[in-house]
Enzyme design. Structure first.
Site, PDB file in Angstrom:
ATOM      1  N   ARG A  70      62.157  -6.597  72.801  1.00  0.00           N
ATOM      2  CA  ARG A  70      63.084  -7.891  72.396  1.00  0.00           C
ATOM      3  C   ARG A  70      63.026  -8.686  73.629  1.00  0.00           C
ATOM      4  O   ARG A  70      63.012  -8.360  74.715  1.00  0.00           O
ATOM      5  CB  ARG A  70      64.548  -6.988  72.453  1.00  0.00           C
ATOM      6  N   LYS A 126      49.167  -5.857  71.837  1.00  0.00           N
ATOM      7  CA  LYS A 126      48.643  -4.689  71.100  1.00  0.00           C
ATOM      8  C   LYS A 126      47.101  -4.648  71.189  1.00  0.00           C
ATOM      9  O   LYS A 126      46.423  -5.690  70.475  1.00  0.00           O
ATOM     10  CB  LYS A 126      49.081  -4.140  69.764  1.00  0.00           C
ATOM     11  N   ARG A 142      50.581   2.442  60.891  1.00  0.00           N
ATOM     12  CA  ARG A 142      51.869   3.126  60.911  1.00  0.00           C
ATOM     13  C   ARG A 142      52.711   2.729  59.694  1.00  0.00           C
ATOM     14  O   ARG A 142      52.672   1.582  59.680  1.00  0.00           O
ATOM     15  CB  ARG A 142      52.621   3.408  62.247  1.00  0.00           C
TER      16      ARG A 142
END
Length: 330
Positions: free
Chosen positions: A328, A190, A125
């Site tokens: 975060r 991921k 992306r």
């Protein structure tokens, strides 16, 4: 780079992960041993590591299962097979998505699947490069033609995410999550990414290229350039994953093709509840970047249009249609 016939033959032999003598390899390729050594040196350009041991010969650091169309098709369900137009397998390609986007200019066909052993310019992306070592992972794109324009397929990436999770669960992977809008995570790392690119008329027929990159095994040297927490299926399920690559492709196509084919008729609401059950960002502190703007807050899920809901420090709720989302640390 191009892969010569000799190099492809060499890879086919070394794919078993066992030692093969330089003499045997030279006889197989009908070349000198020095020519074999030269071919082996080019493996590094493909992201492949090999061992050379005196008296034993050469072996790949990790065994490979090269992509095989007949093995993939043999493991497709009747429903997926009926939706498949063609499978193309490339040894080397710039990007499976780019290839099908170019093909979309010449055809109205749906169900064209492109797979690659190696991408020289794999796409993530927002212009990122997708790390694509040869023969280690899955680089898969599907071309589909939709009749009602891009607006009719808004939220397709969320439905595709659901299809990928279904395939992972079917293959024995638990604790899978979806990170809005199109990443597949395992325990906050991921595992795979989705990239959908659309071309065509705004209110007429359009083509969607649905790209999926999934980590089966990432060599440490190749993974050094990745700037986020990642995981591969070998870490989750063990080394047998590398020898089940064609089975994994079939499992993904069995789930992806029906979802992609039916999306224009079923649309996003059919998948929202299932997507929410896999939402791995719900309740998490995140940062969203849109251009130079930054928004901090707590994720409150997605709305009925698939937009991300974020509550800021005052409790005000805001919906986002796009953006780069980062977890975060608190």
């Amino acid at each position: 780079m191009l892969i010569s016939e000799n190099l492809h033959m060499l890879l086919s032999v070394l794919a078993d992960g066992r030692f093969h003598s330089g003499t045997a390899l030279a006889q197989l390729l009908n070349v000198s041993r020095s020519a074999v050594w030269k071919q082996l040196q080019s493996l590094a350009e493909l992201g492949l590591e090999f061992n050379a041991v005196s008296g034993k010969g050469y072996k790949l650091e990790q065994p490979l299962q090269l992509l095989d169309q007949s093995q993939i098709e043999a493991n497709l369900t009747p429903a997926a097979r009926a939706l498949l137009h063609q499978i193309e397998i490339h040894s080397v390609i710039s990007s499976t998505n780019t290839y099908l986007l170019d093909l979309a200019k010449k055809t109205q066909v749906s169900g064209w699947v492109c797979l690659a052993e190696y991408q020289t310019a794999g796409k993530g992306r927002r212009g990122r490069t997708w790390v694509s070592p040869f023969g280690h992972n899955i680089y898969l794109s599907i071309l589909w033609c939709y009749q009602d324009g891009p607006a009719a397929i808004a939220g397709l990436s969320l439905a595709v995410g659901v299809a990928v999770v279904r395939a992972l669960q079917q293959m024995g992977v638990d604790d899978v999550g979806l990170k809005w809008p199109n990443d597949i995570y395992w325990k906050e790392r991921k595992l795979a990414g989705i990239l959908i690119e659309v071309s065509g008329e705004s209110s007429g027929p359009c083509h969607a290229v649905i790209g999926l990159g999934m980590n089966l095994y990432l060599p440490p040297q190749q993974a050094e350039v990745i700037d986020q927490a990642w995981v591969d299926l070998q870490q989750i399920l063990g080394e047998q994953v590398m020898l089940q690559r064609n089975l994994w492709v079939a499992a993904l196509l069995n789930q992806l093709l029906p979802v992609i084919a039916d999306f224009e008729n079923q649309s996003l609401p059919e998948y929202l509840q299932e997507w929410r059950s896999f939402d791995c960002m719900l309740g998490k502190q995140v940062t969203i970047f849109i251009g130079q703007q930054r928004f901090d807050g707590v994720v409150k899920g997605i709305d009925d249009q698939g937009l991300l809901l974020l509550a800021d420090a005052t409790g005000q709720l805001r919906a986002f249609a796009s953006g780069e989302v980062s977890f975060r640390t608190v």
